[in-house]
Design a protein around this motif. Structure first.
Motif, mmCIF file in Angstrom:
data_model
loop_
_atom_site.group_PDB
_atom_site.id
_atom_site.type_symbol
_atom_site.label_atom_id
_atom_site.label_comp_id
_atom_site.label_asym_id
_atom_site.label_seq_id
_atom_site.Cartn_x
_atom_site.Cartn_y
_atom_site.Cartn_z
ATOM 1 N N GLY A 193 11.317 4.344 -29.668
ATOM 2 C CA GLY A 193 12.150 5.500 -29.373
ATOM 3 C C GLY A 193 11.693 6.230 -28.133
ATOM 4 O O GLY A 193 10.653 5.917 -27.550
ATOM 5 N N PRO A 194 12.455 7.213 -27.708
ATOM 6 C CA PRO A 194 12.076 7.995 -26.531
ATOM 7 C C PRO A 194 11.032 9.052 -26.874
ATOM 8 O O PRO A 194 10.905 9.475 -28.017
ATOM 9 N N ILE A 195 10.289 9.465 -25.863
ATOM 10 C CA ILE A 195 9.339 10.571 -25.987
ATOM 11 C C ILE A 195 9.979 11.778 -25.325
ATOM 12 O O ILE A 195 10.120 11.842 -24.103
ATOM 13 N N TYR A 196 10.410 12.728 -26.144
ATOM 14 C CA TYR A 196 11.039 13.933 -25.622
ATOM 15 C C TYR A 196 10.004 14.995 -25.275
ATOM 16 O O TYR A 196 10.230 15.828 -24.407
ATOM 17 N N GLY A 197 8.887 14.997 -25.996
ATOM 18 C CA GLY A 197 7.872 16.012 -25.777
ATOM 19 C C GLY A 197 6.596 15.646 -26.508
ATOM 20 O O GLY A 197 6.486 14.587 -27.145
ATOM 21 N N LEU A 198 5.626 16.546 -26.452
ATOM 22 C CA LEU A 198 4.308 16.266 -27.001
ATOM 23 C C LEU A 198 4.355 15.992 -28.497
ATOM 24 O O LEU A 198 3.598 15.170 -29.015
ATOM 25 N N VAL A 199 5.259 16.647 -29.217
ATOM 26 C CA VAL A 199 5.317 16.468 -30.664
ATOM 27 C C VAL A 199 5.651 15.020 -31.033
ATOM 28 O O VAL A 199 5.267 14.535 -32.099
ATOM 29 N N ASP A 200 6.330 14.306 -30.160
ATOM 30 C CA ASP A 200 6.665 12.913 -30.448
ATOM 31 C C ASP A 200 5.440 12.005 -30.383
ATOM 32 O O ASP A 200 5.496 10.862 -30.828
ATOM 33 N N LEU A 201 4.337 12.513 -29.831
ATOM 34 C CA LEU A 201 3.094 11.744 -29.796
ATOM 35 C C LEU A 201 2.141 12.174 -30.903
ATOM 36 O O LEU A 201 1.008 11.716 -30.960
ATOM 37 N N ALA A 202 2.605 13.049 -31.779
ATOM 38 C CA ALA A 202 1.764 13.529 -32.882
ATOM 39 C C ALA A 202 2.464 13.321 -34.212
ATOM 40 O O ALA A 202 2.318 14.115 -35.133
ATOM 41 N N LEU A 203 3.246 12.242 -34.318
ATOM 42 C CA LEU A 203 3.986 11.960 -35.541
ATOM 43 C C LEU A 203 3.057 11.518 -36.658
ATOM 44 O O LEU A 203 1.999 10.936 -36.414
ATOM 45 N N ALA A 204 3.469 11.757 -37.891
ATOM 46 C CA ALA A 204 2.691 11.307 -39.044
ATOM 47 C C ALA A 204 2.561 9.794 -39.027
ATOM 48 O O ALA A 204 3.524 9.075 -38.741
ATOM 49 N N ASN A 205 1.338 9.323 -39.282
ATOM 50 C CA ASN A 205 1.032 7.893 -39.381
ATOM 51 C C ASN A 205 1.280 7.130 -38.081
ATOM 52 O O ASN A 205 1.579 5.943 -38.099
#
Length: 416
Positions: A247-259
């Motif tokens: 998927g796309p990386i929209y922001g920093l939170v997308d690099l801190a997903l669970a698991n």
């Protein structure tokens, strides 16, 4: 009668690195290149002369005599006296010299292949074995120690230090390893739409600069890379609905997903980018892509994680170095990976300190390395730009790229 040209052995300093702009490899006499030579290297032979000894990596489990790996270019072994314990077993590293000192393309390709397979084998068979012989993270530390011993063309210094592949002349995309201590500087773009008659101004526009510091996190019980130390220390969020994969990386939170934590990451840069006025695209073919894996072998062969930075963005990896100018105390600064000594020098002057007898003192570079003399400690080792205190006659010596932690002092004239 045909005369065979003799290869000129380079000057090698005992306790300093040397940038040697007239280096000739034993396989190509008369072909000169700019190389950085390690302290105490043995030209065309085993390097260093005495294997580099690294302590405190043995787990205390298994048999330390099993700490033994080798290929055509690299050798890992262990040394100890008396009853082996975690405190007295040292891992040793040495280059065989088969390809390391050669300048030919075939030898350089073989060396790179042997390096990658050697490091991956350390991880798979010694660190991640059912009965681990090396502590977690030992592979990365051994890789860094190995690189400090390698004689390298200036253009390959970052290839081994940070996995930087330029993509020039290789047919493959540019790529770089994401390493703890780096800072990623994303510069995202967003698409603006203007109705007629202003539609010519529709397109992607820059929105600013961000800074994401890469850190090691063990909060989850396993070692992974976090893109912010705080986010690595707290429970990661669930995104609803779950994003597509890849998927796309929209922001920093997308690099801190669970698991979603991985031990290693790598940035891969596109070979073509959509025009600023074109419709958007999410594919890896036209966007900077982040890949992730839990082993070095998987990172390059078949990474299980892949996501692209959304919105025609650019991501610049930065490293922290120390810089002091004239009498000022050295201060940490962030610079883009690929910054050379000359790049920092040219911030202040176009003149290069070459002809004066104190040229060595005008540009003083110190590099932190593992020390075999004081086991378990770091030592600051000077990088010389000429073999003696004489003048630096080739400005190309300053094209040396900086490594993380390098300390550079520029003694420039200030005032009357």
């Amino acid at each position: 009668m045909r005369r065979v040209q003799a290869t000129q052995a380079p000057p090698i300093l005992v306790n300093q690195y040397l940038v040697h702009t007239g280096y000739e490899g034993p396989d190509q006499p008369g072909v000169t290149q700019a190389w950085v030579l390690p302290p105490g290297g043995v030209y065309a032979g085993k390097t260093p002369q005495q294997p580099l000894s690294i302590p405190y990596l043995y787990t205390g489990s298994g048999t330390p005599s099993s700490l033994r790996l080798s290929n055509d270019d690299f050798v890992l072994s262990a040394s100890w006296s008396g009853t082996p314990t975690r405190a007295n077993v040292n891992v040793t590293l040495q280059l065989t010299g088969k390809n390391a000192w050669s300048t030919g393309a075939q030898a350089r390709t073989a060396l790179r292949s042997n390096y990658l397979s050697f490091v991956a084998q350390i991880e798979a068979s010694l660190e991640l074995a059912p009965t681990p012989l090396l502590i977690p993270g030992a592979t990365s530390m051994l890789a860094a120690a190995l690189v400090q011993c390698m004689p390298l063309p200036v253009g390959e210094a970052l290839l081994y230090a940070c996995g930087l592949e330029s993509g020039r002349g290789t047919g493959g995309p540019p790529a770089v390893d994401v390493m703890p201590g780096m800072r990623l500087r994303p510069e995202p773009s967003v698409r603006q739409y203007l109705a007629p008659p202003k539609q010519a101004f529709s397109g992607y526009v820059s929105t600013g600069t961000l800074a994401w510091e890469v850190a090691t996190s063990t909060a989850s019980g396993s070692t992974v890379q976090a893109f912010d130390a705080f986010l690595g220390a707290v429970a990661s969020p669930q995104i609803t609905p779950p994003p597509a994969s890849p998927g796309p990386i929209y922001g920093l939170v997308d690099l801190a997903l669970a698991n979603s934590g991985y031990k290693y990451h790598r940035l891969v840069y596109p070979q073509s980018v959509i025009a600023g006025s074109a419709p958007g695209a999410l594919g890896a073919e036209t966007n900077v892509t982040l890949t992730g894996a839990n082993t070095l072998a998987a990172l390059r062969a078949s990474p299980p994680y892949s996501a692209s930075f959304f919105g025609r963005g650019v991501v610049i990896p930065e490293i922290c170095v120390l810089l002091g100018v004239s009498s000022a105390t050295m201060q940490p600064i962030w610079v883009p990976l690929g910054t050379t000594v000359d790049n920092l020098l040219e911030r202040f002057t176009r003149w290069k300190p070459l002809s004066s007898s104190n040229a060595q003192n005008s540009v003083r570079l110190t590099r932190p390395v593992y020390s075999s003399q004081q086991l378990g400690s770091l030592a600051g080792v000077l990088v010389a730009f000429a073999p003696t205190s004489a003048a630096i006659v080739d400005p190309g010596a300053y094209d040396l790229p900086l490594w993380p932690g390098d300390g550079l002092i520029l003694n420039l004239p200030v005032g009357a």
